[in-house]
Design a protein around this motif. Structure first.
Motif, PDB file in Angstrom:
ATOM      1  N   THR A 166       0.696  -1.162   0.071  1.00 25.01           N
ATOM      2  CA  THR A 166      -0.030   0.083   0.069  1.00 25.01           C
ATOM      3  C   THR A 166       0.890   1.138  -0.120  1.00 25.01           C
ATOM      4  N   ALA A 167       1.798   1.307   0.848  1.00 24.54           N
ATOM      5  CA  ALA A 167       2.696   2.303   1.040  1.00 24.54           C
ATOM      6  C   ALA A 167       3.695   2.476  -0.429  1.00 24.54           C
ATOM      7  N   LEU A 168       4.080   1.565  -0.902  1.00 24.23           N
ATOM      8  CA  LEU A 168       4.818   1.812  -2.004  1.00 24.23           C
ATOM      9  C   LEU A 168       4.200   2.095  -3.174  1.00 24.23           C
ATOM     10  N   THR A 169       2.866   1.567  -3.473  1.00 25.75           N
ATOM     11  CA  THR A 169       1.880   2.033  -4.432  1.00 25.75           C
ATOM     12  C   THR A 169       1.687   3.506  -4.248  1.00 25.75           C
ATOM     13  N   ALA A 170       1.593   3.981  -3.313  1.00 26.76           N
ATOM     14  CA  ALA A 170       1.301   5.619  -2.738  1.00 26.76           C
ATOM     15  C   ALA A 170       2.639   6.341  -3.209  1.00 26.76           C
ATOM     16  N   MET A 171       3.647   5.868  -2.915  1.00 23.58           N
ATOM     17  CA  MET A 171       4.990   6.619  -3.393  1.00 23.58           C
ATOM     18  C   MET A 171       5.191   6.409  -4.707  1.00 23.58           C
ATOM     19  N   LEU A 172       4.969   5.476  -5.049  1.00 20.62           N
ATOM     20  CA  LEU A 172       5.308   5.674  -6.808  1.00 20.62           C
ATOM     21  C   LEU A 172       4.164   6.311  -7.658  1.00 20.62           C
ATOM     22  N   THR A 173       2.987   6.252  -7.386  1.00 17.82           N
ATOM     23  CA  THR A 173       2.003   6.785  -8.067  1.00 17.82           C
ATOM     24  C   THR A 173       2.183   8.405  -7.813  1.00 17.82           C
ATOM     25  N   SER A 174       2.492   8.765  -6.598  1.00 12.29           N
ATOM     26  CA  SER A 174       2.656  10.345  -6.257  1.00 12.29           C
ATOM     27  C   SER A 174       4.226  10.815  -7.056  1.00 12.29           C
ATOM     28  N   GLY A 175       4.893   9.820  -7.436  1.00 11.39           N
ATOM     29  CA  GLY A 175       5.987  10.220  -8.068  1.00 11.39           C
ATOM     30  C   GLY A 175       5.870  10.151  -9.540  1.00 11.39           C
ATOM     31  N   GLY A 176       4.710   9.886 -10.103  1.00 12.44           N
ATOM     32  CA  GLY A 176       4.697   9.922 -11.544  1.00 12.44           C
ATOM     33  C   GLY A 176       4.804   8.554 -12.368  1.00 12.44           C
ATOM     34  N   HIS A 177       4.809   7.645 -11.417  1.00  8.96           N
ATOM     35  CA  HIS A 177       4.935   6.308 -12.214  1.00  8.96           C
ATOM     36  C   HIS A 177       3.467   5.547 -12.058  1.00  8.96           C
ATOM     37  N   ARG A 178       3.252   4.703 -12.987  1.00  9.12           N
ATOM     38  CA  ARG A 178       1.917   3.931 -12.896  1.00  9.12           C
ATOM     39  C   ARG A 178       2.217   2.600 -12.329  1.00  9.12           C
ATOM     40  N   VAL A 179       1.129   2.376 -11.436  1.00  7.35           N
ATOM     41  CA  VAL A 179       1.254   1.008 -10.766  1.00  7.35           C
ATOM     42  C   VAL A 179      -0.014   0.206 -11.028  1.00  7.35           C
ATOM     43  N   ILE A 180       0.418  -0.967 -11.663  1.00  7.63           N
ATOM     44  CA  ILE A 180      -0.724  -2.044 -12.071  1.00  7.63           C
ATOM     45  C   ILE A 180      -0.664  -2.951 -10.714  1.00  7.63           C
ATOM     46  N   ARG A 181      -1.686  -3.030 -10.126  1.00  8.72           N
ATOM     47  CA  ARG A 181      -1.920  -3.785  -9.007  1.00  8.72           C
ATOM     48  C   ARG A 181      -2.228  -5.473  -9.453  1.00  8.72           C
ATOM     49  N   LEU A 182      -1.564  -6.316  -9.242  1.00  7.30           N
ATOM     50  CA  LEU A 182      -1.941  -7.739  -9.386  1.00  7.30           C
ATOM     51  C   LEU A 182      -2.807  -8.306  -8.370  1.00  7.30           C
ATOM     52  N   VAL A 183      -4.205  -8.367  -8.464  1.00  8.70           N
ATOM     53  CA  VAL A 183      -4.849  -8.748  -7.521  1.00  8.70           C
ATOM     54  C   VAL A 183      -5.741 -10.257  -7.766  1.00  8.70           C
ATOM     55  N   ARG A 184      -6.238 -10.900  -7.018  1.00  2.75           N
ATOM     56  CA  ARG A 184      -6.801 -12.376  -7.268  1.00  2.75           C
ATOM     57  C   ARG A 184      -8.351 -11.990  -7.374  1.00  2.75           C
ATOM     58  N   ARG A 185      -8.887 -11.144  -6.936  1.00  2.00           N
ATOM     59  CA  ARG A 185     -10.256 -11.074  -7.396  1.00  2.00           C
ATOM     60  C   ARG A 185     -10.497 -10.374  -8.880  1.00  2.00           C
ATOM     61  N   PRO A 186     -11.583 -10.235  -9.154  1.00  2.00           N
ATOM     62  CA  PRO A 186     -11.926  -9.663 -10.366  1.00  2.00           C
ATOM     63  C   PRO A 186     -11.138  -8.052 -10.571  1.00  2.00           C
ATOM     64  N   ALA A 187     -10.554  -7.784 -11.422  1.00  2.74           N
ATOM     65  CA  ALA A 187     -10.066  -6.571 -11.628  1.00  2.74           C
ATOM     66  C   ALA A 187     -10.952  -5.577 -11.599  1.00  2.74           C
ATOM     67  N   SER A 188     -10.690  -4.332 -11.026  1.00  2.00           N
ATOM     68  CA  SER A 188     -11.513  -3.049 -10.921  1.00  2.00           C
ATOM     69  C   SER A 188     -10.869  -1.879 -11.546  1.00  2.00           C
ATOM     70  N   GLY A 189     -11.027  -1.522 -12.928  1.00  2.00           N
ATOM     71  CA  GLY A 189     -10.097  -0.376 -13.404  1.00  2.00           C
ATOM     72  C   GLY A 189      -9.014  -0.796 -14.273  1.00  2.00           C
ATOM     73  N   ALA A 190      -8.488   0.240 -14.957  1.00  2.00           N
ATOM     74  CA  ALA A 190      -7.499  -0.178 -15.792  1.00  2.00           C
ATOM     75  C   ALA A 190      -6.084  -0.560 -15.160  1.00  2.00           C
ATOM     76  N   ASP A 191      -5.975   0.241 -13.753  1.00  2.00           N
ATOM     77  CA  ASP A 191      -4.543  -0.176 -13.127  1.00  2.00           C
ATOM     78  C   ASP A 191      -4.872  -1.305 -12.287  1.00  2.00           C
ATOM     79  N   GLU A 192      -5.586  -2.354 -12.440  1.00  2.00           N
ATOM     80  CA  GLU A 192      -5.604  -3.745 -11.820  1.00  2.00           C
ATOM     81  C   GLU A 192      -5.758  -4.867 -12.815  1.00  2.00           C
ATOM     82  N   ARG A 193      -5.099  -5.781 -12.570  1.00  2.00           N
ATOM     83  CA  ARG A 193      -5.239  -6.831 -13.231  1.00  2.00           C
ATOM     84  C   ARG A 193      -5.273  -8.210 -12.619  1.00  2.00           C
TER      85      ARG A 193
END
Length: 454
Positions: A166-193
């Motif tokens: 959670t903390a790493l994702t926030a740090m990266l996105t606030s720095g202008g990077h895109r994070v794609i979260r790999l989740v085990r449930r159905p994806a919600s939005g373009a930034d999840e797979r």
């Protein structure tokens, strides 16, 4: 009433303001010791609305004022109401937060927070000490990456809902990077797979620059046969399958970063100084970590740069051992564990994020790296430092039988009583800068007791 707090950060005005506009900025600024979580960030600093979660399902609504919006110099938010759950916070009366930014010289910006409220300023000061240090340190980490030639990255992250993820994702996105979260449930939005750990899709990592693999079952608990199997299976096999997918894709990642642990060195190393080239220790966790790191081989064999982050005991108010110890020590019931002579190799949460971040952009960082602060301490020193930060005594020793009742003999031996004196030799060779190299500073920052030192 209220507070006005200002500091100078060594970064240009436009960069400082832009950081505040990006996803992840608000989670990076909410102090970890407060019972508050970010439910929804504002979509716009001009006229958007942010939602913070409070205990009992209550909500704090921060409504941004379009009339006061003046980029890159100012934005303003005020406490608002929207539904029954938002009424109780209004008991404080009013809250209007003005964020001002001013160019004060080449590459330097004054950041000034002014809060008009009925809340006494003394209660608010630790929050703003924390916020301003987080801002300055995060901007410095992004500057290091940019100077090394790192542009915007697309980073896939497993375990993104955990403490570190959670903390790493926030740090990266606030720095202008895109994070794609790999989740085990159905994806919600373009930034999840959606990620099926047993059979990951061949195109799971398509278009991704780097992978940060954090997923794994918690090691806390009694070391029953079922618990040991969960620890092993959730690390070794999952890592191998993900590394295979990473290595097989034609437009996949160039970098594969996997969590690891200083458990590699074994639980009873005494005063031996342990560096990345030190021998593997003995015990269940040492075997698991060795196999866990070896499971990244498919990615390395395919030509990816692979880094395994051997993490020490993470100091974070929102999770881990510090979250468990804080109420005990606050009540004056803390003390050394057993003899107190065992070495504890620790790292602050934000320093751990910087290690993962460096692994993404520093091509020299490959193989195992010890993610620990440069100042390991004995258990007795740790307890004395924590007690001092909280202004409490540490006179109630915990007998060894306590952890054994909770964790069993093996769990107590390999977790609570682990004796490992680990140094970050690899990071030192790279000239890595730690935000909190000393334990007292790391604990004070996490627990809101850093104001007196500024």
């Amino acid at each position: 009433m209220g507070i006005e707090y200002a500091s100078i950060v060594d970064h240009p005005l436009d960069e400082v303001f832009a950081w505040h506009t990006r996803p992840g900025a608000m989670p990076r600024l909410v102090p970890p010791w407060q019972p508050m979580t970010v439910v929804a960030e504002t979509p716009s600093l001009a006229d958007g609305r942010a939602v913070l979660g409070l205990p009992g399902g209550l909500r704090w609504i921060a409504q941004h004022d379009p009339a006061a919006f003046d980029p890159p110099h100012r934005f303003v938010d005020a406490l608002s109401s929207r539904g029954v759950r938002t009424w109780p916070p209004r008991v404080i009366g009013w809250w209007r937060h003005t964020h001002d930014f001013a160019d004060v010289g080449p590459g330097r910006t004054e950041v000034r927070d002014r809060v008009d409220t009925t809340v006494p300023g003394a209660l608010l000061r630790p929050t703003f000490v924390y916020r301003h240090r987080q801002l300055a340190d995060d901007l410095a980490a992004h500057r290091d990456a940019a100077r090394a030639g790192c542009g915007p990255l697309v980073v896939a992250v497993t375990g993104s809902s955990g403490l570190v993820g959670t903390a790493l994702t926030a740090m990266l996105t606030s720095g202008g990077h895109r994070v794609i979260r790999l989740v085990r449930r159905p994806a919600s939005g373009a930034d999840e797979r959606r990620w099926d750990p047993d059979r990951p899709a061949p195109d799971l990592l398509s278009g991704v620059d780097a992978v940060v693999h954090l997923a794994g079952a918690s090691i806390a608990g009694r070391f029953t046969a079922a618990h040991r199997a969960a620890i092993r299976d959730s690390r070794v096999e999952l890592t191998r399958r993900l590394a295979e997918v990473a290595g097989a894709g034609s437009d996949g990642p160039r970098v594969f970063v996997s969590a690891s642990a200083i458990g590699f060195y074994g639980h009873d190393r005494g005063d031996a100084v342990l560096r990345e080239d030190s021998s593997r220790g003995t015990g269940f966790l040492a075997e698991v970590v060795a196999d866990w790191e070896a499971a990244t081989a498919p990615a390395a064999d395919a030509g990816l740069r692979v880094s395994t982050v051997r993490t020490g005991i993470v100091q974070a108010a929102a999770g881990g051992t510090l979250r468990l110890l804080r109420p005990l020590f606050t009540a004056g019931l803390g003390g050394r564990l057993g003899s107190g002579r065992q070495w504890l190799s620790w790292i602050g949460l934000d320093d751990l994020l910087d290690v993962y971040y460096r692994a993404l952009w520093d091509d020299r960082m490959s193989g195992p790296v010890n993610a620990v602060a440069p100042d390991p301490v004995r258990n007795v020193e740790y307890t004395e430092t924590l007690a001092a930060v909280l202004h409490r005594p540490a006179v109630v020793p915990v007998p060894s039988v306590g952890p054994r009742l909770l964790l069993g003999a093996q769990g107590a031996r390999e977790l609570a009583e682990a004796d490992q004196r680990v140094l970050p030799a690899g990071l030192g060779a790279l000239g890595h800068r730690f935000r909190h190299p000393r334990l007292a500073d790391a604990l004070a920052h996490q627990l809101g007791h850093g104001a007196a030192a500024t």
